[in-house]
Design a protein around this motif. Sequence first.
Motif, short mmCIF file in Angstrom:
data_model
loop_
_atom_site.label_atom_id
_atom_site.label_comp_id
_atom_site.label_asym_id
_atom_site.label_seq_id
_atom_site.Cartn_x
_atom_site.Cartn_y
_atom_site.Cartn_z
N UNK A 134 5.13 -2.21 -1.97
CA UNK A 134 4.58 -2.95 -0.51
C UNK A 134 5.75 -2.75 0.52
N UNK A 135 5.20 -2.40 1.63
CA UNK A 135 6.04 -2.21 2.75
C UNK A 135 5.46 -3.11 3.89
N UNK A 136 6.48 -3.62 4.90
CA UNK A 136 5.94 -4.38 5.89
C UNK A 136 6.37 -4.08 7.46
N UNK A 137 5.78 -4.64 8.45
CA UNK A 137 6.26 -4.43 9.70
C UNK A 137 6.51 -5.92 10.40
N UNK A 138 7.43 -6.30 10.66
CA UNK A 138 7.92 -7.52 11.03
C UNK A 138 7.03 -8.63 10.27
N UNK A 139 7.40 -8.62 8.99
CA UNK A 139 6.79 -9.59 8.25
C UNK A 139 5.29 -9.65 7.92
N UNK A 140 4.75 -8.69 8.43
CA UNK A 140 3.06 -8.41 7.88
C UNK A 140 3.14 -7.21 7.12
N UNK A 141 2.54 -7.40 5.79
CA UNK A 141 2.48 -6.35 5.03
C UNK A 141 1.42 -5.11 5.65
N UNK A 142 1.85 -4.08 5.84
CA UNK A 142 1.03 -2.91 6.26
C UNK A 142 0.85 -1.43 5.63
N UNK A 143 1.45 -1.80 4.30
CA UNK A 143 1.41 -0.27 3.25
C UNK A 143 1.33 -0.75 1.99
N UNK A 144 0.54 -0.15 1.14
CA UNK A 144 0.51 -0.32 -0.28
C UNK A 144 0.33 1.10 -0.97
N UNK A 145 1.50 1.31 -1.83
CA UNK A 145 1.52 2.57 -2.49
C UNK A 145 1.61 2.26 -4.15
N UNK A 146 0.45 2.72 -4.65
CA UNK A 146 0.16 2.91 -6.06
C UNK A 146 0.65 4.10 -6.99
N UNK A 147 1.52 4.05 -7.63
CA UNK A 147 2.14 5.46 -8.16
C UNK A 147 1.68 5.19 -9.86
N UNK B 149 1.61 10.75 -12.45
CA UNK B 149 0.94 10.58 -11.15
C UNK B 149 -0.55 10.54 -11.32
N UNK B 150 -1.26 10.38 -10.01
CA UNK B 150 -1.08 10.60 -9.02
C UNK B 150 -0.50 9.30 -8.28
N UNK B 151 0.12 9.60 -6.82
CA UNK B 151 0.68 8.77 -5.99
C UNK B 151 -0.06 8.36 -5.09
N UNK B 152 -0.57 7.35 -4.69
CA UNK B 152 -1.77 6.84 -3.83
C UNK B 152 -1.12 6.19 -2.60
N UNK B 153 -1.30 6.34 -1.34
CA UNK B 153 -0.92 5.57 -0.07
C UNK B 153 -2.09 4.80 0.50
N UNK B 154 -2.07 3.71 0.64
CA UNK B 154 -3.02 2.74 1.39
C UNK B 154 -2.40 2.12 2.80
N UNK B 155 -2.97 2.07 3.90
CA UNK B 155 -2.46 1.35 4.98
C UNK B 155 -3.11 -0.11 4.65
N UNK B 156 -2.44 -0.84 5.19
CA UNK B 156 -3.04 -2.45 4.85
C UNK B 156 -3.07 -3.09 6.32
N UNK B 157 -4.25 -3.80 6.39
CA UNK B 157 -4.33 -4.75 7.59
C UNK B 157 -5.33 -5.88 7.48
N UNK B 158 -5.48 -6.71 8.37
CA UNK B 158 -5.82 -7.90 8.13
C UNK B 158 -5.59 -8.87 7.23
N UNK B 159 -4.58 -9.07 6.95
CA UNK B 159 -3.84 -9.78 5.64
C UNK B 159 -3.88 -11.05 5.96
N UNK B 160 -4.69 -11.92 5.02
CA UNK B 160 -4.67 -13.24 5.18
C UNK B 160 -4.16 -13.68 3.75
#
Length: 311
Positions: free
Chosen positions: A150-163, A168-179
């Motif tokens: 899991x990656x973040x931007x200024x304390x807000x999670x913004x990316x999820x990588x599943x490997x 493989x495969x390796x899948x990337x998701x962008x993450x938004x509206x996290x509560x």
Amino acid sequence: MLRRQARLRREYLYRKSVQDKLKIIQEKKDKVKRSLEENVPIHPDLRKDALYLQKKAEWEDGGPTLAVAQGTEMGGALGSNEDDEYRWAGVENPKIVITTSRDPSSRLKMFVKELRLIFPNSQRMNRGNYDIKQLIHACRANDVTDFIMVHEHRGVPDSLIICHLPYGPTVRFTMSDVIMRHDIPDIGPMSEQYPHLIFHNFKTKLGLRAMSILKYLFPVPKEDSKRVITFANHDDYIVFRHHTYKKIHGKDIEMTEIGPRFQLKLYDIKLGTLDSEAAADTEWALRPYMNTTHKRRFLSDEDGWQQEDME
């Protein structure tokens, strides 16, 4: 150990290349057969080999060759590369390791703790100064099936990588509206039952592929489990919701959200692991700056899975 891993990787790539060749031949046979049945002209690219393909198709009995060629359409038939990826799905429970980017904030640490509760049989690992190759190698050595970062931007999670391991495969998701659960007042306790899964509006080949990647992160639940996780696709945004339920009067059901909640958007799928993704083939990639991207629905509309989206 390294030689064995290299040999297994070569065998996997060879099986995948054979499957791709057989699948192309089978698609040509199906197109010729469909043209003859519907009494329409054969495509110009197939006219030269149409007689050969027709004669070859007449002698097919749906045996192993056809099963290999149609592995994806047959739902993971014997010999398909997707079957190699998830051959123990449903037989053995997944084993998941969750970590973060380097130097995570306190909020990202809290969110990873909540993710660990979402995925059964998962464990959280502090990133520290380890690089990706060290982490992937350690996970392979301990029979880990999926590595999540899991990656973040200024304390807000913004990316999820599943490997998915080992290949493989390796899948990337962008993450938004996290509560997060920590942000919801008077939240109930987190159930640790294996959850039932609900997938809504995954219709294309890409949608089914994304659905299988998410589905195989969870073990098979018991019938009496009262925990439900929902992945609902709306305009290519995958909405995540997490509930428990109980029966109150007869058939009436009371649902309680236990969080967290967030949205995922599929960004790309690489046919390799996270430590070697620079050399891995791209199965699919989002191109947000194309003029027609905003009109297309890749997970729910058949027009969204086209050859031009694949490299």
